[in-house]
Motif scaffolding. Sequence first.
Motif, PDB file in Angstrom:
ATOM      1  N   VAL A  73      74.244  48.835 -54.149  1.00  0.00           N
ATOM      2  CA  VAL A  73      73.753  47.466 -54.222  1.00  0.00           C
ATOM      3  C   VAL A  73      72.347  47.411 -54.805  1.00  0.00           C
ATOM      4  O   VAL A  73      71.587  48.360 -54.674  1.00  0.00           O
ATOM      5  N   GLY A  74      72.032  46.289 -55.428  1.00  0.00           N
ATOM      6  CA  GLY A  74      70.653  46.018 -55.782  1.00  0.00           C
ATOM      7  C   GLY A  74      70.337  46.051 -57.259  1.00  0.00           C
ATOM      8  O   GLY A  74      69.408  45.403 -57.718  1.00  0.00           O
ATOM      9  N   GLU A  75      71.089  46.826 -58.017  1.00  0.00           N
ATOM     10  CA  GLU A  75      70.825  46.981 -59.444  1.00  0.00           C
ATOM     11  C   GLU A  75      72.052  47.624 -60.066  1.00  0.00           C
ATOM     12  O   GLU A  75      72.890  48.190 -59.346  1.00  0.00           O
ATOM     13  N   PRO A  76      72.149  47.579 -61.373  1.00  0.00           N
ATOM     14  CA  PRO A  76      73.289  48.239 -62.006  1.00  0.00           C
ATOM     15  C   PRO A  76      73.219  49.743 -61.751  1.00  0.00           C
ATOM     16  O   PRO A  76      72.137  50.313 -61.715  1.00  0.00           O
ATOM     17  N   TRP A  91      77.791  43.360 -56.056  1.00  0.00           N
ATOM     18  CA  TRP A  91      76.794  42.489 -56.697  1.00  0.00           C
ATOM     19  C   TRP A  91      76.585  41.224 -55.866  1.00  0.00           C
ATOM     20  O   TRP A  91      77.541  40.552 -55.486  1.00  0.00           O
ATOM     21  N   TRP A  92      75.342  40.928 -55.596  1.00  0.00           N
ATOM     22  CA  TRP A  92      75.001  39.679 -54.908  1.00  0.00           C
ATOM     23  C   TRP A  92      73.503  39.494 -54.944  1.00  0.00           C
ATOM     24  O   TRP A  92      72.786  40.256 -55.592  1.00  0.00           O
ATOM     25  N   GLN A  93      73.000  38.459 -54.287  1.00  0.00           N
ATOM     26  CA  GLN A  93      71.585  38.103 -54.354  1.00  0.00           C
ATOM     27  C   GLN A  93      71.111  37.553 -53.011  1.00  0.00           C
ATOM     28  O   GLN A  93      71.925  37.129 -52.190  1.00  0.00           O
ATOM     29  N   ILE A 132      61.951  41.305 -62.849  1.00  0.00           N
ATOM     30  CA  ILE A 132      62.353  42.683 -63.092  1.00  0.00           C
ATOM     31  C   ILE A 132      62.821  43.301 -61.792  1.00  0.00           C
ATOM     32  O   ILE A 132      62.481  42.860 -60.701  1.00  0.00           O
ATOM     33  N   ASN A 133      63.660  44.319 -61.942  1.00  0.00           N
ATOM     34  CA  ASN A 133      64.304  44.928 -60.790  1.00  0.00           C
ATOM     35  C   ASN A 133      63.809  46.370 -60.686  1.00  0.00           C
ATOM     36  O   ASN A 133      64.267  47.248 -61.396  1.00  0.00           O
ATOM     37  N   VAL A 134      62.858  46.581 -59.804  1.00  0.00           N
ATOM     38  CA  VAL A 134      62.227  47.884 -59.659  1.00  0.00           C
ATOM     39  C   VAL A 134      62.767  48.533 -58.385  1.00  0.00           C
ATOM     40  O   VAL A 134      62.544  48.012 -57.301  1.00  0.00           O
ATOM     41  N   HIS A 178      64.334  46.275 -56.062  1.00  0.00           N
ATOM     42  CA  HIS A 178      63.518  45.181 -55.523  1.00  0.00           C
ATOM     43  C   HIS A 178      63.179  44.210 -56.632  1.00  0.00           C
ATOM     44  O   HIS A 178      62.781  44.606 -57.724  1.00  0.00           O
ATOM     45  N   ARG A 179      63.295  42.932 -56.318  1.00  0.00           N
ATOM     46  CA  ARG A 179      63.001  41.911 -57.320  1.00  0.00           C
ATOM     47  C   ARG A 179      61.523  41.650 -57.389  1.00  0.00           C
ATOM     48  O   ARG A 179      60.890  41.362 -56.383  1.00  0.00           O
ATOM     49  N   ILE A 180      60.982  41.697 -58.602  1.00  0.00           N
ATOM     50  CA  ILE A 180      59.565  41.417 -58.775  1.00  0.00           C
ATOM     51  C   ILE A 180      59.406  40.482 -59.968  1.00  0.00           C
ATOM     52  O   ILE A 180      59.968  40.729 -61.036  1.00  0.00           O
TER      53      ILE A 180
HETATM   54  C1  7RM Z   1      71.406  42.160 -52.849  1.00  0.00           C
HETATM   55  C2  7RM Z   1      70.166  42.038 -53.688  1.00  0.00           C
HETATM   56  C3  7RM Z   1      69.399  40.252 -56.720  1.00  0.00           C
HETATM   57  C4  7RM Z   1      69.488  40.809 -58.127  1.00  0.00           C
HETATM   58  C5  7RM Z   1      70.670  40.289 -58.901  1.00  0.00           C
HETATM   59  C6  7RM Z   1      70.922  41.415 -59.885  1.00  0.00           C
HETATM   60  C7  7RM Z   1      70.579  42.650 -59.091  1.00  0.00           C
HETATM   61  C8  7RM Z   1      72.131  43.203 -57.182  1.00  0.00           C
HETATM   62  C9  7RM Z   1      73.643  44.411 -58.175  1.00  0.00           C
HETATM   63  C10 7RM Z   1      72.698  43.983 -59.139  1.00  0.00           C
HETATM   64  C11 7RM Z   1      73.877  45.072 -60.801  1.00  0.00           C
HETATM   65  C12 7RM Z   1      74.737  45.226 -58.619  1.00  0.00           C
HETATM   66  N1  7RM Z   1      69.528  40.857 -53.659  1.00  0.00           N
HETATM   67  N2  7RM Z   1      71.766  43.246 -58.478  1.00  0.00           N
HETATM   68  N3  7RM Z   1      73.248  43.916 -56.979  1.00  0.00           N
HETATM   69  N4  7RM Z   1      72.820  44.317 -60.435  1.00  0.00           N
HETATM   70  N5  7RM Z   1      74.805  45.521 -59.933  1.00  0.00           N
HETATM   71  N6  7RM Z   1      75.657  45.701 -57.770  1.00  0.00           N
HETATM   72  O1  7RM Z   1      69.808  42.959 -54.349  1.00  0.00           O
HETATM   73  O2  7RM Z   1      67.968  39.097 -54.365  1.00  0.00           O
HETATM   74  O3  7RM Z   1      67.086  41.305 -54.008  1.00  0.00           O
HETATM   75  O4  7RM Z   1      68.374  40.881 -55.978  1.00  0.00           O
HETATM   76  O5  7RM Z   1      69.678  42.220 -58.068  1.00  0.00           O
HETATM   77  O6  7RM Z   1      70.045  41.297 -60.975  1.00  0.00           O
HETATM   78  O7  7RM Z   1      70.366  39.065 -59.517  1.00  0.00           O
HETATM   79  S1  7RM Z   1      68.181  40.513 -54.467  1.00  0.00           S
END
Ligand code: 7RM
Length: 630
Positions: free
Chosen positions: A370-373, A397-399, A504-506, A509-511
Motif C-alpha cells: 500500500v501507499g505507492e506503486p 490502492w486507496w487514499q 509527491i509520494n515519498v 507518505h504524501r507531501i
Molecule cells: C493509503 C494511502 C494516497 C496516494 C494515492 C496514490 C498513492 C496509495 C497505492 C498508491 C499506487 C497503490 N493513503 N497510492 N496506494 N499508488 N499503488 N497501491 O496511501 O492518502 O496517504 O496516499 O498514495 O497516489 O493517491 S494516502
Amino acid sequence: MSYRIRTIEEYHEAYAHSVKEPATFWTAVADAFTWQRRWDEVLQWDFTTPDVKWFVGGSLNITENCLDRHLATHGDKTAIIWEANDADHPSKYISYRELHAQVCRMANVLKKHGVKKGDRICLYMPMVPELAISVLACARIGAIHSVVFGGFSARSLVDRITDAICSVVITSDGIRRGGKNISAKTVVDEALKDCPSVRAVLVAKCTGEEVPMQAGRDHWIEEELKVVVADCPAEPMDSEDPLFILYTSGSTGKPKGVVHTCGGYMVYAGYSFANVFQCDEEDVFWCTADIGWITGHSYIIYGPLLNGATSLMFAGIPTYPDATRFWQVIEKHKVNQFYTAPTAIRSLMAAGHDLPDRFAMPSLKLLGTVGEPINEEAWHWYHEKIGKKRCAIVDTWWQTETGGILLSGLGDMTPMKPAHAGLPLPGVQPILVDQQGNEITGEAEGYLCIKFPWPSIIRTTYGDHERCRINYFAQYPGRYFTGDGARRDKDGFFRIIGRVDDVINVSGHRIGTAEVENAINEDAAVVESAVVGYPHDIKGQGIYAFVICDGEHADENAVRASVTATVERIIGKIARPDKIQIVSGLPKTRSGKIMRRILRKIAEGETGNLGDTSTLLDPGVVEEIKAGAQ
Ligand code: 7RM
C-alpha cells in the motif's frame, strides 16, 4: 462474517449486484453490524455540493462493533498483539475483554476532563497500546479524534490543533523508534504555546524519561486511570456524525483535515478488511503502518477489530536493530497476513537480497502492499523471498479520502499481475477520464475518478467544505477525482501511474510541494524556491528543491544545511529535501508562473529535450539549472 466473499465468482456476482442495486447490496452488508437504531434510507448523494450521506437516520457506536459485540463469543481472544521497538522488550497480548475495559476506563478519563460528544481531541503518540486505546476511547464517547503522526514538528502540530480547535491532547513522555528517542512531550509543550484551545494534556509513560508537567494542565494517564471505573456506555452516534479527522497533504500549502463519519466508515472499513485480507478465525494480521496515517486507522485498529481479528501493532522500524526485524516478528508471532509499503520492501531488499532466506515464515498466507506503486523488481522479490512463491500479493490502492481500499485483489482469488492494483471492490465504480473529463472506456490511460459514492468516501474537509468541493469534485463535475493517473488493461485491471497534481509520494507518505516550498521560504537565506519530485530507488520519489538565495549567503553548503533544518523545524524530518540546488533564477512564464514541468524533467536527469520553453521569460535560466543539476 456474512459479507465475506469466498470465490472469484462470488466477487463478480457481488460486484454486479453492487452496481445494479447499491441500496440492497449495502443493506445486506450493513446488517452484519450492530446498530442502536436502523437507518431509514441507505444513501443520499450529490457530487456537486458535495453532499453524501450513508445509512441516513441510523444510530450506532463503532466501539460497540469493535469490542462489546465480540465479548460473548471472543472475549478471551487476543485483539492486539503489541511488539515493542526493542526485541528484548516483552510483547503484550491484549484480549478483547481487556481492551474493552481499558477503552472504557480511558473514555471515563476523557469524560472526567470534560470531553463531550463532538469535541476534537488531538493524539500525538508513539505506536503503543495506549494510542489504540485512546482512539477507541474517543469514539466511545463521540469525541472526534485527530491523530498526528509522531514525526511531525511542533509547528505542524500547532496547525492541526488550531484548525480543528482541539481541547485535549493525548501524548507520551517520549517516543522510541529505531535507535532514536523523540521527546514527544517537549514537542507538545512547544506547540501548546500557540494553542489556546487546549486545556488538558494526558501523558502516557512510554520511555520513562523525565518531562516537565504543567500543574493544572498536564496529567499522567496511569494515575488518571486508577480513579475511574471500567464501565462506560457507548455514546449513540448518528451515522453521519464525524468519527475522526485526519490531516493529509494536498496541492495547496496547508494540509487539509479529511473528515470520516461513523456509519459509512465503519461499514466500509469492516467490509474491505474482511474481503481483501481474508483472515481466518485464528489468524494474526500485521499492518506495519503507523496509526498516524489512514492505513493504521483502517487496518490496524478499525478493520481488524470490527471483524474480531487479531491485529499486531509494532512500535519499531524495519531496519532496527537490523534489516531482519520484520521477519523475526513474523516468525515470533506466526503472522498470517502481512501488509506493508513498497518503500519498506525496497529498503530491505537493498539491505541484502538473501537476508530473508534465514526465515522460513511458514505461517504467511497473504502479502499486501500500500501507499505507492510497487515496481516489478520489488514485487518479485517480495513474492519469492518473503512469500516463498506460496503467498498471493494484494496491491491495495486507496487514499486518506477514500477511508478504505478501493482497488485490490481479494485474498488469493484474483489473478495476480505484478505492479497492478487489480480490480475495484464491490461498490466501487472507477472510471478513467481524459483532460476534458470525457470518460474513456476499455484499455486506456487517464485520470482516475470514481463515479458513484462508496460508504467511506470523504464527507468534508474540516471547517472548509468549499475546499473539499474544489479539491475533489470540481475538476470533473459529477465525479470524485483522485489526483492519480492510471491505466486499465484489457481485463479491467488498474495500474496506478502516480499523482498528477503537485503532491509527491515519498516513502508512501504524501507531501505537497507547496507545503515544502512555504517552509523553505521561511529560511532567512532564501528568496524563492520550487520543489518537485524525482524518481528515488528506495523512497519511490525523492524531494528536489531549487532554491534562490539572497546575495549575502554565498556558502552553498551552509544554505543547504540551513534549508534542511528549516524544513525539519517547520514540517518534520519526513519532508526534508533529498537534493537542494542553489540557482540564480527559476523558469517562469511571462505571467510569473513557475514551469514545474521543466524542473521535473531536470530533476529526473533529462538533459536533452525539455519540451517547449518558448513561453519562458528568460530561457537562459534553464541552461544554468541544467548545468548545475544534481
Ligand atoms: C493509503 C494511502 C494516497 C496516494 C494515492 C496514490 C498513492 C496509495 C497505492 C498508491 C499506487 C497503490 N493513503 N497510492 N496506494 N499508488 N499503488 N497501491 O496511501 O492518502 O496517504 O496516499 O498514495 O497516489 O493517491 S494516502
